[in-house]
Design a protein around this motif. Structure first.
Motif, PDB file in Angstrom:
ATOM      1  N   GLN A 108       0.804  -1.205   0.000  1.00 16.23           N
ATOM      2  CA  GLN A 108       0.000   0.000   0.000  1.00 16.23           C
ATOM      3  C   GLN A 108       0.850   1.275   0.000  1.00 16.23           C
ATOM      4  O   GLN A 108       0.459   2.290  -0.580  1.00 16.23           O
ATOM      5  N   ARG A 109       2.032   1.217   0.597  1.00 22.01           N
ATOM      6  CA  ARG A 109       2.853   2.428   0.748  1.00 22.01           C
ATOM      7  C   ARG A 109       3.856   2.633  -0.382  1.00 22.01           C
ATOM      8  O   ARG A 109       4.176   3.778  -0.723  1.00 22.01           O
ATOM      9  N   TYR A 110       4.369   1.546  -0.955  1.00 24.72           N
ATOM     10  CA  TYR A 110       5.486   1.697  -1.884  1.00 24.72           C
ATOM     11  C   TYR A 110       5.244   1.120  -3.285  1.00 24.72           C
ATOM     12  O   TYR A 110       5.982   1.457  -4.211  1.00 24.72           O
ATOM     13  N   SER A 111       4.247   0.252  -3.441  1.00 26.50           N
ATOM     14  CA  SER A 111       4.091  -0.448  -4.721  1.00 26.50           C
ATOM     15  C   SER A 111       3.692   0.496  -5.846  1.00 26.50           C
ATOM     16  O   SER A 111       2.979   1.482  -5.636  1.00 26.50           O
ATOM     17  N   SER A 112       4.144   0.165  -7.044  1.00 26.52           N
ATOM     18  CA  SER A 112       3.770   0.885  -8.251  1.00 26.52           C
ATOM     19  C   SER A 112       3.954  -0.048  -9.435  1.00 26.52           C
ATOM     20  O   SER A 112       4.853  -0.882  -9.450  1.00 26.52           O
ATOM     21  N   ASP A 116      12.767  -4.556  -7.167  1.00 25.94           N
ATOM     22  CA  ASP A 116      12.305  -5.919  -6.909  1.00 25.94           C
ATOM     23  C   ASP A 116      10.825  -5.932  -6.527  1.00 25.94           C
ATOM     24  O   ASP A 116      10.052  -6.773  -7.006  1.00 25.94           O
ATOM     25  N   LEU A 117      10.434  -4.996  -5.671  1.00 27.28           N
ATOM     26  CA  LEU A 117       9.038  -4.909  -5.252  1.00 27.28           C
ATOM     27  C   LEU A 117       8.135  -4.629  -6.454  1.00 27.28           C
ATOM     28  O   LEU A 117       7.112  -5.294  -6.654  1.00 27.28           O
ATOM     29  N   CYS A 118       8.516  -3.658  -7.262  1.00 22.88           N
ATOM     30  CA  CYS A 118       7.698  -3.293  -8.422  1.00 22.88           C
ATOM     31  C   CYS A 118       7.569  -4.447  -9.408  1.00 22.88           C
ATOM     32  O   CYS A 118       6.507  -4.657 -10.000  1.00 22.88           O
ATOM     33  N   GLU A 119       8.644  -5.200  -9.590  1.00 21.52           N
ATOM     34  CA  GLU A 119       8.615  -6.321 -10.524  1.00 21.52           C
ATOM     35  C   GLU A 119       7.664  -7.412 -10.039  1.00 21.52           C
ATOM     36  O   GLU A 119       6.903  -7.996 -10.830  1.00 21.52           O
ATOM     37  N   ILE A 120       7.684  -7.692  -8.740  1.00 21.83           N
ATOM     38  CA  ILE A 120       6.784  -8.694  -8.172  1.00 21.83           C
ATOM     39  C   ILE A 120       5.332  -8.293  -8.388  1.00 21.83           C
ATOM     40  O   ILE A 120       4.499  -9.085  -8.839  1.00 21.83           O
ATOM     41  N   LEU A 125      -3.478   0.867  -6.911  1.00 22.64           N
ATOM     42  CA  LEU A 125      -2.064   0.705  -7.247  1.00 22.64           C
ATOM     43  C   LEU A 125      -1.670   1.749  -8.298  1.00 22.64           C
ATOM     44  O   LEU A 125      -2.266   1.785  -9.382  1.00 22.64           O
ATOM     45  N   PRO A 126      -0.678   2.577  -8.022  1.00 23.05           N
ATOM     46  CA  PRO A 126      -0.259   3.584  -9.012  1.00 23.05           C
ATOM     47  C   PRO A 126       0.158   2.924 -10.318  1.00 23.05           C
ATOM     48  O   PRO A 126       0.935   1.975 -10.332  1.00 23.05           O
ATOM     49  N   GLY A 127      -0.397   3.418 -11.424  1.00 23.09           N
ATOM     50  CA  GLY A 127      -0.002   2.939 -12.736  1.00 23.09           C
ATOM     51  C   GLY A 127      -0.787   1.768 -13.264  1.00 23.09           C
ATOM     52  O   GLY A 127      -0.505   1.281 -14.363  1.00 23.09           O
ATOM     53  N   ILE A 128      -1.813   1.307 -12.549  1.00 24.00           N
ATOM     54  CA  ILE A 128      -2.517   0.098 -12.995  1.00 24.00           C
ATOM     55  C   ILE A 128      -3.267   0.349 -14.302  1.00 24.00           C
ATOM     56  O   ILE A 128      -3.345  -0.541 -15.156  1.00 24.00           O
ATOM     57  N   ALA A 129      -3.808   1.546 -14.508  1.00 25.99           N
ATOM     58  CA  ALA A 129      -4.497   1.839 -15.765  1.00 25.99           C
ATOM     59  C   ALA A 129      -3.502   1.894 -16.923  1.00 25.99           C
ATOM     60  O   ALA A 129      -3.775   1.373 -18.014  1.00 25.99           O
TER      61      ALA A 129
END
Length: 400
Positions: free
Chosen positions: A256-260, A282-286, A324-328
């Motif tokens: 919730q705090r860092y994912s994009s 690594d987080l973003c790739e997952i 999630l930022p960027g999902i669209a």
């Protein structure tokens, strides 16, 4: 028109949200909201009656304190992988001398289209007339009064497992609330998130919650497909937990705090959480891998390979995971169709907390109540209707 009180409860996998409101002449005013962490629920279904009951009671009490009165009854959202749907057609002859289609003829055609064979462990949740045709003339929205010899109606029928529905209704009643109606989640979300133009041209809605992704596709201003995927936001959290080797609760907080998933945004930066250093790329790739898979699976639910022609208005994503930022942007890149995030409309009253994709479903249930009040009288999920099926209608007045 007299102002009346309405309410809705979204019993989700990650949260339970109760909203109390009143309405007059179609205007909605929010009076009370109660949001608590969900307990006793898994993938939209009750797995612990006592925990679910207490969580619902907490949510209801919170909304009651804000509204200043006791909640007696509410609409309830329904989801789960046990939900199935199909389109079915009914045909009748108009044999009277004047050959004019009457309301009773519509009822007879809908009754025939609704006659499907079901196992005893399943109940009808919705019967929705999609379209009519008179003597082969398609696209008739209201055939009453037309002249013809043959009337066809196509219905969209949504069914649910009896035990899942009964467990949910038991929890609601144990929390002191009666049930006005049961509404399949994506139908409610569509009321709040879709435009009339999107429904007409063709659009698919994906309500991505914590435990399930609820899907509804519209074309020609009618619904033609609904389904449920048993994967959603919790699977993203699980992947983060496994991939970074951290507890599930910490993974959810980090998500919730860092994912994009904004294409190309992830860089070589790192971040520190609870004394641990994590790689942002690594987080973003997952997260990106799981969300991309979920978006592809959503489109695969459509009953056609040429989805770009079937849903020219594209995909509308709502639910908590839509934050999630960027999902669209990711959706447009992967699916090559228009993709946007759907949010509830701005409402009067204590509605600040509801201006979030995660609340689209519960707001949609209130709008469902307003928009369908005059079109049909819904059967509450009581002991009488439990014998014959739980039926809510979008148009007409089909019998149970």
């Amino acid at each position: 028109m007299k102002r009346r009180q309405i309410a809705a409860i979204d019993v989700g996998t990650s949260k339970i949200c109760t909203v109390m409101a009143d309405t007059e002449n179609g205007d909605l005013r929010i009076l009370g909201v109660g949001v608590v962490a969900s307990r006793g629920m898994q993938k939209g279904m009750v797995v612990n009656l006592n925990e679910a009951k207490e969580a619902i009671r907490e949510s209801v009490s919170m909304a009651e304190r804000t509204a200043g009165y006791k909640l007696k009854s509410a609409l309830i959202g329904v989801t789960g992988k046990h939900i199935n749907s199909k389109n079915n057609r009914g045909v009748i002859s108009i044999t009277r001398n004047d050959h004019l289609v009457r309301q009773s003829d519509l009822q007879r055609a809908i009754d025939i289209a609704s006659s499907i064979t079901m196992p005893q462990d399943r109940k009808v949740l919705h019967i929705i007339p999609r379209n009519y045709s008179v003597d082969g003339q398609e696209g008739v929205s209201n055939p009453v009064g037309m002249h013809g010899f043959r009337l066809d109606v196509e219905t969209h029928i949504i069914t649910a497992a009896s035990n899942s529905i009964e467990n949910l209704t038991k929890c609601i009643r144990a929390a002191g609330v009666e049930i006005d109606d049961l509404v399949f989640n994506p139908l409610a979300s569509a009321e709040a998130a879709l435009t009339d133009e999107e429904r007409e041209k063709g659009v698919i809605l994906a309500d991505i919650g914590g435990g399930t992704t609820d899907i509804a596709a519209f074309k020609g201003n009618s619904i033609y497909h609904t389904s449920v995927l048993p994967i959603a936001g919790s699977q993203v959290t699980h992947d983060i937990s496994v991939g970074l080797g951290i507890p599930f609760e910490m993974a959810d907080d980090i998500k919730q705090r860092y994912s994009s998933v904004i294409p190309g945004e992830c860089n070589d930066a790192s971040f520190v959480e609870s004394g641990h250093t994590f790689s942002y790329p690594d987080l973003c790739e997952i997260v990106r891998m799981r969300v991309e898979e979920l978006l592809r699976l959503t489109i695969l639910e459509l009953p056609s390979d040429d989805y770009s022609k079937m849903v020219p208005s594209g995909l509308v994503i709502t639910g908590g995971t839509a934050n999630l930022p960027g999902i669209a942007e990711l959706g447009s890149e992967v699916l090559r169709i228009p993709v946007r995030v759907g949010t509830p409309p701005n409402l009067f009253g204590v509605s600040d907390i509801l201006n979030d994709p995660a609340c689209t479903n519960v707001v949609g249930m209130l709008l469902w109540s307003i928009n369908n009040r005059d079109a049909s009288k819904s059967h509450p999920a009581n002991e009488e209707s439990a014998k014959g099926g739980f039926i809510s209608r979008m148009f007409g007045n089909p019998k149970n």
